[in-house]
Motif scaffolding. Structure first.
Motif, PDB file in Angstrom:
ATOM      1  N   GLY A 148      24.937  43.837  38.704  1.00  0.00           N
ATOM      2  CA  GLY A 148      24.964  45.227  38.278  1.00  0.00           C
ATOM      3  C   GLY A 148      25.536  46.166  39.314  1.00  0.00           C
ATOM      4  O   GLY A 148      25.147  47.334  39.392  1.00  0.00           O
ATOM      5  N   THR A 149      26.492  45.668  40.122  1.00  0.00           N
ATOM      6  CA  THR A 149      27.105  46.488  41.169  1.00  0.00           C
ATOM      7  C   THR A 149      28.592  46.661  40.905  1.00  0.00           C
ATOM      8  O   THR A 149      29.203  45.893  40.160  1.00  0.00           O
ATOM      9  CB  THR A 149      26.904  45.845  42.551  1.00  0.00           C
ATOM     10  N   ASP A 150      29.169  47.676  41.517  1.00  0.00           N
ATOM     11  CA  ASP A 150      30.614  47.895  41.444  1.00  0.00           C
ATOM     12  C   ASP A 150      31.342  46.926  42.360  1.00  0.00           C
ATOM     13  O   ASP A 150      30.763  46.354  43.288  1.00  0.00           O
ATOM     14  CB  ASP A 150      30.954  49.328  41.854  1.00  0.00           C
ATOM     15  N   ILE A 151      32.627  46.765  42.097  1.00  0.00           N
ATOM     16  CA  ILE A 151      33.488  46.005  42.994  1.00  0.00           C
ATOM     17  C   ILE A 151      34.277  46.982  43.861  1.00  0.00           C
ATOM     18  O   ILE A 151      34.493  48.126  43.461  1.00  0.00           O
ATOM     19  CB  ILE A 151      34.443  45.085  42.214  1.00  0.00           C
ATOM     20  N   PRO A 152      34.690  46.581  45.058  1.00  0.00           N
ATOM     21  CA  PRO A 152      35.440  47.494  45.918  1.00  0.00           C
ATOM     22  C   PRO A 152      36.779  47.898  45.301  1.00  0.00           C
ATOM     23  O   PRO A 152      37.484  47.060  44.717  1.00  0.00           O
ATOM     24  CB  PRO A 152      35.653  46.674  47.197  1.00  0.00           C
ATOM     25  N   ALA A 153      37.129  49.152  45.443  1.00  0.00           N
ATOM     26  CA  ALA A 153      38.394  49.650  44.898  1.00  0.00           C
ATOM     27  C   ALA A 153      39.582  48.938  45.519  1.00  0.00           C
ATOM     28  O   ALA A 153      40.617  48.732  44.852  1.00  0.00           O
ATOM     29  CB  ALA A 153      38.493  51.159  45.127  1.00  0.00           C
ATOM     30  N   GLU A 154      39.441  48.528  46.794  1.00  0.00           N
ATOM     31  CA  GLU A 154      40.573  47.897  47.480  1.00  0.00           C
ATOM     32  C   GLU A 154      40.924  46.518  46.926  1.00  0.00           C
ATOM     33  O   GLU A 154      41.966  45.957  47.264  1.00  0.00           O
ATOM     34  CB  GLU A 154      40.310  47.809  48.992  1.00  0.00           C
ATOM     35  N   TRP A 155      40.067  45.963  46.064  1.00  0.00           N
ATOM     36  CA  TRP A 155      40.423  44.690  45.433  1.00  0.00           C
ATOM     37  C   TRP A 155      41.577  44.866  44.451  1.00  0.00           C
ATOM     38  O   TRP A 155      42.238  43.902  44.099  1.00  0.00           O
ATOM     39  CB  TRP A 155      39.217  44.086  44.725  1.00  0.00           C
ATOM     40  N   GLY A 156      41.793  46.076  43.965  1.00  0.00           N
ATOM     41  CA  GLY A 156      42.991  46.370  43.184  1.00  0.00           C
ATOM     42  C   GLY A 156      42.939  46.019  41.712  1.00  0.00           C
ATOM     43  O   GLY A 156      43.989  45.875  41.071  1.00  0.00           O
ATOM     44  N   PHE A 157      41.745  45.926  41.115  1.00  0.00           N
ATOM     45  CA  PHE A 157      41.656  45.601  39.695  1.00  0.00           C
ATOM     46  C   PHE A 157      41.971  46.826  38.843  1.00  0.00           C
ATOM     47  O   PHE A 157      41.652  47.958  39.216  1.00  0.00           O
ATOM     48  CB  PHE A 157      40.266  45.062  39.354  1.00  0.00           C
ATOM     49  N   LEU A 158      42.565  46.580  37.673  1.00  0.00           N
ATOM     50  CA  LEU A 158      42.947  47.639  36.756  1.00  0.00           C
ATOM     51  C   LEU A 158      42.295  47.407  35.400  1.00  0.00           C
ATOM     52  O   LEU A 158      42.053  46.256  35.007  1.00  0.00           O
ATOM     53  CB  LEU A 158      44.476  47.680  36.574  1.00  0.00           C
ATOM     54  N   ASP A 159      42.032  48.503  34.663  1.00  0.00           N
ATOM     55  CA  ASP A 159      41.544  48.344  33.296  1.00  0.00           C
ATOM     56  C   ASP A 159      42.724  48.016  32.381  1.00  0.00           C
ATOM     57  O   ASP A 159      43.876  47.891  32.824  1.00  0.00           O
ATOM     58  CB  ASP A 159      40.765  49.569  32.839  1.00  0.00           C
ATOM     59  N   ARG A 160      42.478  47.896  31.086  1.00  0.00           N
ATOM     60  CA  ARG A 160      43.542  47.459  30.163  1.00  0.00           C
ATOM     61  C   ARG A 160      44.668  48.474  30.047  1.00  0.00           C
ATOM     62  O   ARG A 160      45.781  48.134  29.608  1.00  0.00           O
ATOM     63  CB  ARG A 160      42.955  47.161  28.783  1.00  0.00           C
ATOM     64  N   ASP A 161      44.411  49.700  30.441  1.00  0.00           N
ATOM     65  CA  ASP A 161      45.463  50.713  30.411  1.00  0.00           C
ATOM     66  C   ASP A 161      46.196  50.831  31.737  1.00  0.00           C
ATOM     67  O   ASP A 161      47.061  51.706  31.894  1.00  0.00           O
ATOM     68  CB  ASP A 161      44.864  52.066  30.025  1.00  0.00           C
ATOM     69  N   GLY A 162      45.824  49.983  32.695  1.00  0.00           N
ATOM     70  CA  GLY A 162      46.512  49.994  33.976  1.00  0.00           C
ATOM     71  C   GLY A 162      45.947  50.959  34.985  1.00  0.00           C
ATOM     72  O   GLY A 162      46.587  51.227  36.008  1.00  0.00           O
ATOM     73  N   GLY A 187      34.953  34.632  40.951  1.00  0.00           N
ATOM     74  CA  GLY A 187      33.512  34.427  41.022  1.00  0.00           C
ATOM     75  C   GLY A 187      32.806  35.598  41.675  1.00  0.00           C
ATOM     76  O   GLY A 187      31.641  35.899  41.365  1.00  0.00           O
ATOM     77  N   LYS A 188      33.491  36.297  42.586  1.00  0.00           N
ATOM     78  CA  LYS A 188      32.878  37.452  43.234  1.00  0.00           C
ATOM     79  C   LYS A 188      32.771  38.635  42.261  1.00  0.00           C
ATOM     80  O   LYS A 188      31.813  39.411  42.329  1.00  0.00           O
ATOM     81  CB  LYS A 188      33.677  37.843  44.471  1.00  0.00           C
ATOM     82  N   VAL A 189      33.754  38.755  41.368  1.00  0.00           N
ATOM     83  CA  VAL A 189      33.682  39.800  40.354  1.00  0.00           C
ATOM     84  C   VAL A 189      32.555  39.490  39.367  1.00  0.00           C
ATOM     85  O   VAL A 189      31.787  40.376  38.974  1.00  0.00           O
ATOM     86  CB  VAL A 189      35.029  39.934  39.619  1.00  0.00           C
ATOM     87  N   LEU A 190      32.439  38.215  38.995  1.00  0.00           N
ATOM     88  CA  LEU A 190      31.368  37.820  38.083  1.00  0.00           C
ATOM     89  C   LEU A 190      29.999  38.029  38.716  1.00  0.00           C
ATOM     90  O   LEU A 190      29.039  38.416  38.038  1.00  0.00           O
ATOM     91  CB  LEU A 190      31.550  36.355  37.672  1.00  0.00           C
ATOM     92  N   ARG A 191      29.899  37.768  40.022  1.00  0.00           N
ATOM     93  CA  ARG A 191      28.617  38.002  40.684  1.00  0.00           C
ATOM     94  C   ARG A 191      28.281  39.494  40.684  1.00  0.00           C
ATOM     95  O   ARG A 191      27.128  39.870  40.443  1.00  0.00           O
ATOM     96  CB  ARG A 191      28.626  37.464  42.108  1.00  0.00           C
ATOM     97  N   ALA A 192      29.253  40.346  40.957  1.00  0.00           N
ATOM     98  CA  ALA A 192      28.993  41.795  40.917  1.00  0.00           C
ATOM     99  C   ALA A 192      28.522  42.209  39.529  1.00  0.00           C
ATOM    100  O   ALA A 192      27.615  43.040  39.383  1.00  0.00           O
ATOM    101  CB  ALA A 192      30.258  42.561  41.302  1.00  0.00           C
ATOM    102  N   ARG A 193      29.109  41.609  38.505  1.00  0.00           N
ATOM    103  CA  ARG A 193      28.679  41.901  37.138  1.00  0.00           C
ATOM    104  C   ARG A 193      27.223  41.492  36.928  1.00  0.00           C
ATOM    105  O   ARG A 193      26.436  42.240  36.361  1.00  0.00           O
ATOM    106  CB  ARG A 193      29.591  41.168  36.153  1.00  0.00           C
ATOM    107  N   SER A 194      26.873  40.290  37.401  1.00  0.00           N
ATOM    108  CA  SER A 194      25.501  39.812  37.246  1.00  0.00           C
ATOM    109  C   SER A 194      24.516  40.651  38.041  1.00  0.00           C
ATOM    110  O   SER A 194      23.367  40.842  37.631  1.00  0.00           O
ATOM    111  CB  SER A 194      25.402  38.347  37.685  1.00  0.00           C
TER     112      SER A 194
END
Length: 391
Positions: free
Chosen positions: A228-242, A219-226
């Motif tokens: 229009g802000t970035d998410i912190p890098a330390e959350w550790g999310f990766l794109d589809r290529d890793g 829900g926090k990622v979805l809120r950042a999307r709504s």
């Protein structure tokens, strides 16, 4: 929104797009900017009940759902409260959720209850189910329960918290729409299936462990999307290529990290089994809106030994944790019990009588109100725009 439309974007199945329209234009001066806006709980409650009633719920059922959502918002878990009204109203409209559906217990023994939510709103049917589980546990001392054809449970701590207030140790977990891949894959098969443990205390709020198996609730990622802000890098999310990403769109399309890597995926696999397969509900890649399952286990400490000894030992444990925080805390650190920060926030917000929402949530509430003919006219509370903001 159809499931195909949802899954072709970065959004999980059934989640409406709450981003502002291109070029803006639907904010007024009271919500302009990025600061959270405070509203009175009493006004929010009145509007929320009217909105759900206009969407097809009975007034008592609407009140149950609104009280659950404001419980989440008061607790500081405000990505799981009123933010989701737009989701639920959309589900009513597309037919994946029945606003009139009720929880039905279809099988019962002294220690096991099996229920069907009939594709009703999760925060209603699960609340009703927990009420029956508490009654059953009061008679037997220990009860397990599963509910199928249920829905999003919002802030999962809500239900085991009720059990703990009634004197029971409680465990709960749920399935969710696919967001996580088996370790080493990019194919999304498992939901971010949170787990909750609650432990009653004598005359004090329960100890609450409410955790997603990702570094943060999605829900926090979805809120950042709504927003229009970035998410912190330390959350550790990766794109589809890793590759590491701070773009919430890329994050939701990509590889959502589980805590502990393969260990976290093992935890969601277990939740998928007990809340999905064992419950007779949809599981793995078939979980969708209206087709979720939940599992609960309630235990009276008195069935294992002396109940008062349990309470004494809990307070002894708490005293040891407090002493560790007072005498051996790391520099700059404060030691809390699980769920204590949320309890302190709930006490503060309840005393203030207000909660705050960022502009994206206010936009969604206004849109819902306009669509339902129940205008969102709750008045912002002056001078409190930064109190009780998103967490």
């Amino acid at each position: 929104m159809s499931e195909h439309a949802a899954t072709s974007s970065a959004l999980p199945r059934g989640i409406p797009d709450d981003r502002p329209p291109a070029g803006g234009g639907d904010q007024d001066d009271s919500t302009a900017g990025s600061a959270p806006v405070a509203f009175r709980l009493s006004e929010l409650r009145e509007w929320g009940i009217a909105a759900y009633a206009a969407a097809g719920m009975s007034t008592p059922d609407a009140a149950t759902v609104v009280d659950n959502q404001l419980w989440s918002d008061r607790r500081g878990v405000d990505t799981h409260g009123f933010q989701r009204i737009s989701w639920y109203v959309e589900w009513f409209r597309d037919g994946t959720t029945d606003p009139k559906a009720q929880c039905e217990v279809v099988s019962r023994t002294p220690s096991v209850l099996v229920a069907d939510g009939h594709h009703g709103l999760g925060q209603l049917v699960i609340t009703r189910f927990m009420e029956q589980l508490i009654d059953a546990a009061s008679a037997s001392g220990l009860v397990a329960g599963v509910i199928r054809n249920s829905n999003d449970w919002g802030c999962g701590a809500n239900y085991p918290y009720r059990a703990a207030e009634a004197g029971f140790v409680c465990y709960g977990t749920t399935t969710s729409v696919p967001n996580l891949a088996p370790f080493g894959s990019r194919r999304k098969l498992f939901g971010n299936n949170p787990i909750v443990w609650t432990f009653p205390r004598r005359g004090r709020p329960p100890i609450v462990l409410d955790m997603a198996v990702t570094p943060v609730a999605l829900g926090k990622v979805l809120r950042a999307r709504s927003e229009g802000t970035d998410i912190p890098a330390e959350w550790g999310f990766l794109d589809r290529d890793g590759n590491p990403t701070v773009d919430p769109d890329a994050a939701m399309r990509g590889i959502v990290p589980a805590i502990g890597g393969y260990k976290g995926i093992g935890m969601v696999t277990a939740s998928n089994i007990v809340a999905g397969i064992l419950a007779g509900s949809a599981h793995t890649g078939d979980v969708a809106v209206g087709r979720r399952g939940q599992f609960f286990l309630l235990m009276d400490p008195g069935v294992f030994g002396d109940r008062e000894r349990y309470y004494d030992d809990i307070e002894d444990m708490v005293a040891q944790v407090r002493a560790a925080g007072e005498h051996d805390a790391l520099p700059g650190q404060t030691v809390y019990l699980p769920g204590e920060l949320e309890q302190l926030e709930m006490d503060r917000r309840s005393a203030a009588g207000t909660v705050s929402y960022p502009p994206s949530v206010v936009r969604s509430l206004r849109r819902v109100g306009d669509d339902l003919g129940v205008a969102f006219e709750c008045a912002p509370v002056p001078g409190q725009s930064n109190r009780g903001g998103s967490s």
